[in-house]
Design a protein around this motif. Structure first.
Motif, short mmCIF file in Angstrom:
data_model
loop_
_atom_site.label_atom_id
_atom_site.label_comp_id
_atom_site.label_asym_id
_atom_site.label_seq_id
_atom_site.Cartn_x
_atom_site.Cartn_y
_atom_site.Cartn_z
N GLY A 74 0.80 -1.22 0.00
CA GLY A 74 0.00 0.00 0.00
C GLY A 74 0.83 1.26 0.00
N LYS A 75 1.99 1.21 0.63
CA LYS A 75 2.70 2.46 0.89
C LYS A 75 4.16 2.51 0.45
N LYS A 76 4.81 1.36 0.31
CA LYS A 76 6.25 1.42 0.13
C LYS A 76 6.71 1.56 -1.31
N SER A 77 7.87 2.16 -1.48
CA SER A 77 8.46 2.33 -2.80
C SER A 77 9.09 1.02 -3.24
N ALA A 78 9.43 0.96 -4.52
CA ALA A 78 10.02 -0.25 -5.07
C ALA A 78 11.27 -0.65 -4.30
N GLU A 79 12.14 0.30 -3.99
CA GLU A 79 13.38 -0.07 -3.31
C GLU A 79 13.11 -0.56 -1.89
N GLU A 80 12.13 0.05 -1.21
CA GLU A 80 11.77 -0.44 0.12
C GLU A 80 11.21 -1.86 0.04
N ARG A 81 10.46 -2.11 -1.00
CA ARG A 81 9.88 -3.46 -1.15
C ARG A 81 10.97 -4.51 -1.31
N LEU A 82 11.90 -4.23 -2.21
CA LEU A 82 12.93 -5.24 -2.43
C LEU A 82 13.82 -5.40 -1.20
N ALA A 83 14.13 -4.30 -0.54
CA ALA A 83 14.95 -4.39 0.68
C ALA A 83 14.22 -5.21 1.74
N LEU A 133 20.36 -1.66 4.43
CA LEU A 133 19.08 -2.21 3.96
C LEU A 133 18.00 -1.96 4.99
N TYR A 134 18.34 -2.13 6.27
CA TYR A 134 17.37 -1.86 7.34
C TYR A 134 16.94 -0.40 7.34
N GLU A 135 17.91 0.47 7.16
CA GLU A 135 17.58 1.91 7.10
C GLU A 135 16.60 2.18 5.98
N MET A 136 16.84 1.54 4.87
CA MET A 136 15.96 1.70 3.72
C MET A 136 14.52 1.33 4.06
N VAL A 137 14.39 0.25 4.80
CA VAL A 137 13.07 -0.27 5.12
C VAL A 137 12.37 0.57 6.19
N HIS A 138 13.13 0.96 7.20
CA HIS A 138 12.51 1.65 8.33
C HIS A 138 12.61 3.15 8.24
N GLY A 139 12.98 3.66 7.11
CA GLY A 139 13.11 5.10 6.94
C GLY A 139 14.36 5.57 7.64
N ASN A 140 14.81 6.78 7.31
CA ASN A 140 15.98 7.34 8.00
C ASN A 140 15.69 7.34 9.49
N ASN A 141 16.55 6.68 10.25
CA ASN A 141 16.22 6.49 11.66
C ASN A 141 16.08 7.80 12.44
N SER A 142 16.49 8.91 11.84
CA SER A 142 16.24 10.21 12.47
C SER A 142 14.74 10.43 12.60
N GLU A 143 14.04 10.21 11.51
CA GLU A 143 12.58 10.38 11.53
C GLU A 143 11.91 9.35 12.42
N LYS A 144 12.50 8.16 12.40
CA LYS A 144 11.87 7.05 13.11
C LYS A 144 11.69 7.33 14.60
N THR A 145 12.73 7.95 15.19
CA THR A 145 12.70 8.17 16.63
C THR A 145 11.67 9.20 17.05
N GLN A 146 11.47 10.22 16.20
CA GLN A 146 10.52 11.26 16.57
C GLN A 146 9.12 10.97 16.01
N GLN A 147 8.86 9.69 15.86
CA GLN A 147 7.60 9.20 15.34
C GLN A 147 6.39 9.71 16.15
N SER A 148 5.41 10.22 15.46
CA SER A 148 4.23 10.76 16.17
C SER A 148 3.25 9.65 16.57
N SER A 208 13.73 -10.10 4.84
CA SER A 208 12.86 -11.18 5.31
C SER A 208 13.53 -12.53 5.09
N PHE A 209 14.11 -12.71 3.89
CA PHE A 209 14.79 -13.97 3.65
C PHE A 209 16.02 -14.12 4.52
N SER A 210 16.75 -13.05 4.67
CA SER A 210 17.94 -13.07 5.52
C SER A 210 17.59 -13.57 6.92
N GLU A 211 16.54 -12.98 7.49
CA GLU A 211 16.13 -13.38 8.85
C GLU A 211 15.64 -14.82 8.92
#
Lengths: 252, 252
Positions: B158-167, B235-250, B172-175
């Motif tokens: 629904g929301k992610k870009s192509a690069e986020e999807r592949l990452a 790759l994790y950063e790609m998936v979870h957004g720049n972790n700067s934004e992540k921490t100040q999540q509303s 997922s396979f890695s884990e």
DNA sequence: TAAATCACTTGATCCAGCTCAATAACTTCT
DNA sequence: AGAAGTTATTGAGCTGGATCAAGTGATTTA
């Protein structure tokens, strides 16, 4: 804001066996005696008002909730502070199924209008289901059905065009309202355009434009949240592709 | 094609208690006695070869299947003759959960390589679970977990870009490989680029270009199906957004 | 009843990812 | 080993739907 009349609601205790939703809800297919036992653990909670949360993501899970009137939106907050709408739920539908896994809610649920729910404490349901095979069966089916729903959504989001998505959305509501004894062609949507867009993976503007276009094409009449479907057949064609292609469908 | 050696496989009967997947599979968290009883209803079927179907959409459902080795793709044929890939499944994962609902499979499952599965006849499992509360609990959790997975996929599509999807896909396979005792950074993908694209809601070409780009950016090394992740953190950063934004999540 | 806010619509522009097309590399068959 | 069929890559150009921006109704507040 909480007036006396609301309090009086709390005393209205409708037994599962007398509930008009019985055929849509967990009791479906149970023997009267078993419905009685299920009824013994069900709690009717006070009504929620528009915007009230039934539960929030990361809350501890204790009960499944069955909507008895009104409607609920489930959604997950995601990384960047926005949300992903997961579903819109109508009376008879059960929410909280995702939380069984580890006893924490993984999504939030908010009332879209004045909404009443039944609480079914899960641990009690679980032990009850050990002694009522048909209840256990019912729960397995319920969970499996939810998986099926989400699978359909995956196809919607993975492959379908904007117009197919909105048509699918409208037909889903049409069918669900019908099943609940309401009109299949004339209903009110309790969610905003923004929420519809979010759910369908589309921008608000796209949803708005599609409503306008569908109206221009005389597929429906829409005024704000009030929708009247004028040509359900063509909406179905939209969703299932031109049925000419459908019939000559290949194996894989 | 079916040679003697394959037949000899059929006789290798590994009890659940001795199976290396026990902690990933249904027996997880059961008492040894109960594992024994579960083991009594499980049947090890002959291996499937690449391209063989384990079940097909609309087949009558009788058993859940647990993958013991190899990998499986589940998919639904859709209207226009194409398909929607629903998932790629590794050892220890259970497929067929969607079919509990009405005793018919709603998707097809095909082996991506030589693959062995256990059959768990569902009616027997169901009655066994009535007398083993922890097994019942395990099944509820399993179904709930599946709902959770699909919910994540909804957000992805629904929301992610192509690069986020592949990452996301690669991580997922890695884990999952890691959890199974394989390398988290060096593995073979058993599915084609086309199947990856279909699963992620992307065109084959986009997947191919992304692999090339990820390689150029030194995130990974890829040669056909062989993938080596070089920078999991990015790759994790790609998936979870720049972790700067992540921490100040509303909140919402 | 006016002001402020929110929800929706409409228009204009842009771009991520699709489609089409050609080529390259691998696999399978004979 | 060579031919035929598949699968993957790469390039070029297009487009559906996003984004940006402005305006119009509703609804709430005062």
């Amino acid at each position: 804001m909480t007036n006396r009349k609301v309090v009086s609601f709390e005393n209205i205790k409708v037994a599962c066996k007398d509930c008009s939703l019985a055929t849509l809800c967990l009791p479906m297919g149970l023997e009267p005696d078993d419905v009685e036992r299920l009824d013994g653990i069900v709690k009717r909670s006070r009504p929620f008002h528009r915007g009230d949360h039934v539960f929030r993501e990361s809350d501890k899970f204790h009960s499944l909730r069955v909507i008895t009137s009104g409607s609920i939106k489930t959604y997950t907050p995601n990384e960047n502070g926005s949300e992903q709408v997961l579903g819109f739920h109508l009376p008879g539908e059960v929410i909280g199924l995702d939380a069984i896994q580890n006893y924490h809610h993984t999504c939030s649920a908010v009332a879209l209008e004045t909404t009443a729910v039944c609480d079914i404490p899960f641990e009690q349901l679980e032990s009850l289901s050990s002694s009522i095979p048909s209840l256990q069966h019912q729960i397995y089916r319920l969970l499996s059905r939810e998986i099926g729903h989400e699978t359909e959504m995956l196809t919607l989001l993975g492959k379908k065009s904007a117009e197919e998505r909105l048509a699918t959305f409208l037909l889903s509501f049409s069918e669900r309202f019908k099943k609940r004894g309401f009109s299949a062609t004339d209903f009110f949507l309790s969610m905003s355009r923004h929420e519809i867009g979010n759910y369908l993976g589309l921008a608000v503007e796209t949803v708005s434009r599609l409503f306008t276009r569908f109206q221009d094409e005389e597929l429906l009449h829409v005024e704000r949240k009030h929708v009247q479907l004028l040509d359900i057949d063509r909406l179905y064609e939209m969703v299932h592709g031109n049925n000419s292609e459908k019939t000559q469908q290949s194996r894989i």
